[in-house]
Design a protein around this motif. Structure first.
Motif, PDB file in Angstrom:
ATOM      1  N   ILE B  18      10.078  13.118  -3.466  1.00  0.00           N
ATOM      2  CA  ILE B  18      11.460  12.904  -3.019  1.00  0.00           C
ATOM      3  C   ILE B  18      12.059  14.215  -2.523  1.00  0.00           C
ATOM      4  CG2 ILE B  18      13.761  12.179  -3.752  1.00  0.00           C
ATOM      5  CD1 ILE B  18      12.377  10.332  -5.767  1.00  0.00           C
ATOM      6  N   ARG B  21      10.503  15.053   0.835  1.00  0.00           N
ATOM      7  CA  ARG B  21      11.018  14.220   1.932  1.00  0.00           C
ATOM      8  C   ARG B  21      12.411  14.653   2.358  1.00  0.00           C
ATOM      9  NH1 ARG B  21       9.043   8.528   0.368  1.00  0.00           N
ATOM     10  NH2 ARG B  21      10.932   8.579  -0.859  1.00  0.00           N
ATOM     11  N   LEU B  35      17.335   9.782  14.967  1.00  0.00           N
ATOM     12  CA  LEU B  35      17.128   9.078  13.707  1.00  0.00           C
ATOM     13  C   LEU B  35      15.781   8.353  13.684  1.00  0.00           C
ATOM     14  CD1 LEU B  35      18.375   8.404  10.994  1.00  0.00           C
ATOM     15  CD2 LEU B  35      19.440   6.410  12.043  1.00  0.00           C
ATOM     16  N   LEU B  36      15.425   7.766  14.847  1.00  0.00           N
ATOM     17  CA  LEU B  36      14.160   7.035  14.919  1.00  0.00           C
ATOM     18  C   LEU B  36      12.979   7.976  14.683  1.00  0.00           C
ATOM     19  CD1 LEU B  36      12.396   4.595  15.523  1.00  0.00           C
ATOM     20  CD2 LEU B  36      12.635   5.095  17.948  1.00  0.00           C
ATOM     21  N   THR B  39      12.770   9.129  11.117  1.00  0.00           N
ATOM     22  CA  THR B  39      12.228   8.104  10.223  1.00  0.00           C
ATOM     23  C   THR B  39      10.710   8.021  10.355  1.00  0.00           C
ATOM     24  OG1 THR B  39      14.284   6.907  10.522  1.00  0.00           O
ATOM     25  CG2 THR B  39      12.488   5.701   9.500  1.00  0.00           C
ATOM     26  N   LYS B  40      10.225   8.132  11.607  1.00  0.00           N
ATOM     27  CA  LYS B  40       8.777   8.103  11.812  1.00  0.00           C
ATOM     28  C   LYS B  40       8.108   9.297  11.134  1.00  0.00           C
ATOM     29  CE  LYS B  40       8.535   5.537  16.170  1.00  0.00           C
ATOM     30  NZ  LYS B  40       8.317   5.675  17.628  1.00  0.00           N
ATOM     31  N   ILE B  42       9.225  11.195   8.655  1.00  0.00           N
ATOM     32  CA  ILE B  42       9.330  11.144   7.195  1.00  0.00           C
ATOM     33  C   ILE B  42       8.357  10.118   6.611  1.00  0.00           C
ATOM     34  CG2 ILE B  42      10.866  10.501   5.286  1.00  0.00           C
ATOM     35  CD1 ILE B  42      13.157  11.736   6.967  1.00  0.00           C
ATOM     36  N   THR B  43       8.205   9.008   7.321  1.00  0.00           N
ATOM     37  CA  THR B  43       7.284   7.984   6.821  1.00  0.00           C
ATOM     38  C   THR B  43       5.839   8.483   6.868  1.00  0.00           C
ATOM     39  OG1 THR B  43       8.828   6.327   7.659  1.00  0.00           O
ATOM     40  CG2 THR B  43       6.656   5.548   7.036  1.00  0.00           C
ATOM     41  N   SER B  46       5.370  10.980   4.201  1.00  0.00           N
ATOM     42  CA  SER B  46       5.328  10.294   2.922  1.00  0.00           C
ATOM     43  C   SER B  46       3.923   9.763   2.626  1.00  0.00           C
ATOM     44  CB  SER B  46       6.350   9.167   2.984  1.00  0.00           C
ATOM     45  OG  SER B  46       6.504   8.579   1.754  1.00  0.00           O
ATOM     46  N   ARG B 111      -0.255   7.101  14.105  1.00  0.00           N
ATOM     47  CA  ARG B 111       0.532   6.389  15.121  1.00  0.00           C
ATOM     48  C   ARG B 111       1.997   6.817  15.123  1.00  0.00           C
ATOM     49  NH1 ARG B 111      -3.054   1.966  13.663  1.00  0.00           N
ATOM     50  NH2 ARG B 111      -1.713   1.423  11.923  1.00  0.00           N
ATOM     51  N   LEU B 112       2.453   7.394  14.014  1.00  0.00           N
ATOM     52  CA  LEU B 112       3.873   7.718  13.897  1.00  0.00           C
ATOM     53  C   LEU B 112       4.218   9.128  14.370  1.00  0.00           C
ATOM     54  CD1 LEU B 112       4.616   6.075  10.420  1.00  0.00           C
ATOM     55  CD2 LEU B 112       5.555   5.365  12.623  1.00  0.00           C
TER      56      LEU B 112
END
Ligand SMILES: Nc1ncnc2c1ncn2[C@@H]1O[C@H](COP(=O)(O)OP(=O)(O)OP(=O)(O)O)[C@@H](O)[C@H]1O
Ligand SMILES: [Mg+2]
Lengths: 289, 137
Positions: B18, B21, B35-36, B39-40, B42-43, B46, B111-112
């Motif tokens: 946490i 991240r 933001l998109l 999010t990619k 960070i994912t 993760s 892919r992200l």
């Protein structure tokens, strides 16, 4: 450090304790609200007694040795308990540091005429107290971490409320990261609430989940399966656009699950599944009849 | 390529994930990533950090803000001293998992992000490097 000066310190225990106590009392920051003077005296006495009993000219250099187990133990207990009671790091450090002062003051008086012995003892005591200080710090931080972990656990418990939004519909807003432990709590709460309320639809709202990675997705899938086993249907709502795109790229398949962008649309779906209709009624008619 | 900010974080337990991240998010916000893309990134991060914990008992991540041809981005390097991966091609396949899981972590992470590199030696450990440019697709 010579045996002679050590012996002297051991003999002067009473005086040392008094000096140490008055040093601690002088400190403005002393927290009488957190600990009584009697308690402080007991702690100081216990540590000093153990320390003087342990010390000899061979082990004074090596606080890691087995000899120091008792001293380290007492010191650790004191630091952890201070951390739990909300003492600041400064207040905690002051405890051992003021002992250094007491020791050197006492030696100074005795050996004013013997600078060689004095210097020798100074160096040894400095080293000794420094290592005791490290023990204090390590355990103090450990104590704080325990407090944080306990608070996290408490937060986990309270941050997963299950809300009864309609006859037969429960909703569970998830806020924050879904790790394995929280998922367990969420799942238990949800299943229990489904039983308690006899609901047939559960809405899982993930608006407040910052990211959905494969682990979170798996947790969600498990929750959905468990809900189905209870004979209820699960709707996942609050899937933000960026989360939707990320899930697709990641390759997670949620196509066999009912998902909605918002809690409102999930509720609408729930109503239609329950054959409930929500209609806007004109004001006039409502007044008349 | 120039490195503008560099920081390293040790990952040893679940709670570190946490913290890590949030740090990635701070870095991404600092360079104004959308933001998109945040999010990619960070994912993906993760996934990789979870693999590190699950298969290698933890490791170290280096976070960097980098620049190339006047474009800024975030580079993350995950290094562990775990068992390593014998067949990387297999590990990169969708659905391949030795951990009874979805098997989407590595291929999904690739892919992200914009750039993905994995090196692994059996018995020595694994290093994964990813880059997400501020405005990359
Ligand atoms: N850091 C690592 N060290 C050793 N082996 C790894 C490491 N990362 C991945 N692997 C191996 O590669 C496989 C594929 O990893 P991947 O992240 O794609 O899937 P997973 O972790 O099994 O499942 P998921 O991430 O979807 O929950 C893993 O099952 C594991 O055997
Ligand atoms: Mg994985």
């Amino acid at each position: 450090m010579k045996n002679q000066s050590l012996k002297f310190l051991q003999k002067s225990k009473k005086h040392l304790l008094e000096t140490w106590m008055s040093n601690q009392m002088e400190d403005q920051a002393l927290r009488e609200d957190l600990m009584s003077n009697d308690e402080l005296r007991n702690q100081s006495d216990e540590l000093l007694t153990a320390l003087l009993k342990t010390l000899n000219s061979d082990n004074i250099d090596n606080t890691q040795s087995k000899d120091f187990e008792q001293v380290s133990g007492i010191l650790s207990d004191i630091s952890v308990s201070r951390a739990r009671h909300g003492f600041s790091p400064r207040e905690t450090a002051q405890f051992v540091l003021s002992l250094k002062q007491a020791l050197t003051q006492t030696l100074e008086k005795e050996y004013t005429d013997d600078p060689k012995v004095l210097l020798d003892s100074y160096i040894a005591i400095n080293k000794l107290i420094d290592s005791l200080n490290i023990i204090t710090f390590e355990t103090f931080i450990k104590g704080r971490e325990e407090v944080i972990i306990r608070q996290t656990d408490e937060m986990n418990e309270i941050s997963t409320p299950v809300i009864r939004v309609w006859e037969g519909v429960v909703a569970l807003p998830i806020i924050g990261t879904l790790d394995s432990m929280r998922t367990q709590i969420v799942m238990e709460n949800l299943l229990q609430e489904i039983v308690n309320t006899g609901s047939t639809i559960a809405i899982l709202d993930i608006s407040g989940v910052p990211a959905v990675d494969s682990l979170v997705a798996q947790h969600l899938l498990k929750t959905v399966s468990a809900t189905r086993l209870m004979g209820a249907e699960c709707i996942i709502s609050g899937i933000r656009p960026e989360i939707a795109q990320t899930i697709v790229h990641l390759g997670i398949d949620l196509s066999h699950i009912k998902t909605k962008a918002s809690l409102a649309s999930a509720l609408k779906l729930a109503f239609s599944m329950l054959n409930v209709e929500v209609k806007r009624v004109e004001k006039n008619r409502q007044n008349n009849g | 390529m120039i490195v503008m900010t560099k920081e390293s974080l040790q990952i040893l337990k679940e709670q570190d994930v946490i913290l890590f991240r949030n740090r990635v998010k701070e870095f991404a916000t600092k360079i104004g990533m959308s933001l998109l893309n945040q999010t990619k990134l960070i994912t993906a991060a993760s996934e990789l950090v979870r693999n590190m914990l699950k298969y290698a008992n933890g490791g170290v991540v280096i976070l960097e803000i980098i620049g190339k041809d006047r474009v800024t981005g975030i580079r993350l390097t995950f290094t562990d001293k775990g068992p390593g991966i014998a067949d990387i091609r297999l590990a990169m396949k969708d659905g391949y998992s030795t951990g009874k899981s979805l098997g989407l972590g590595l291929p999904g992470a690739k892919r992200l992000v914009n750039e993905f590199d994995i090196k692994s030696e059996v018995g020595k450990g694994t290093t994964v490097t990813i880059i997400r440019w501020k405005n990359g697709i």
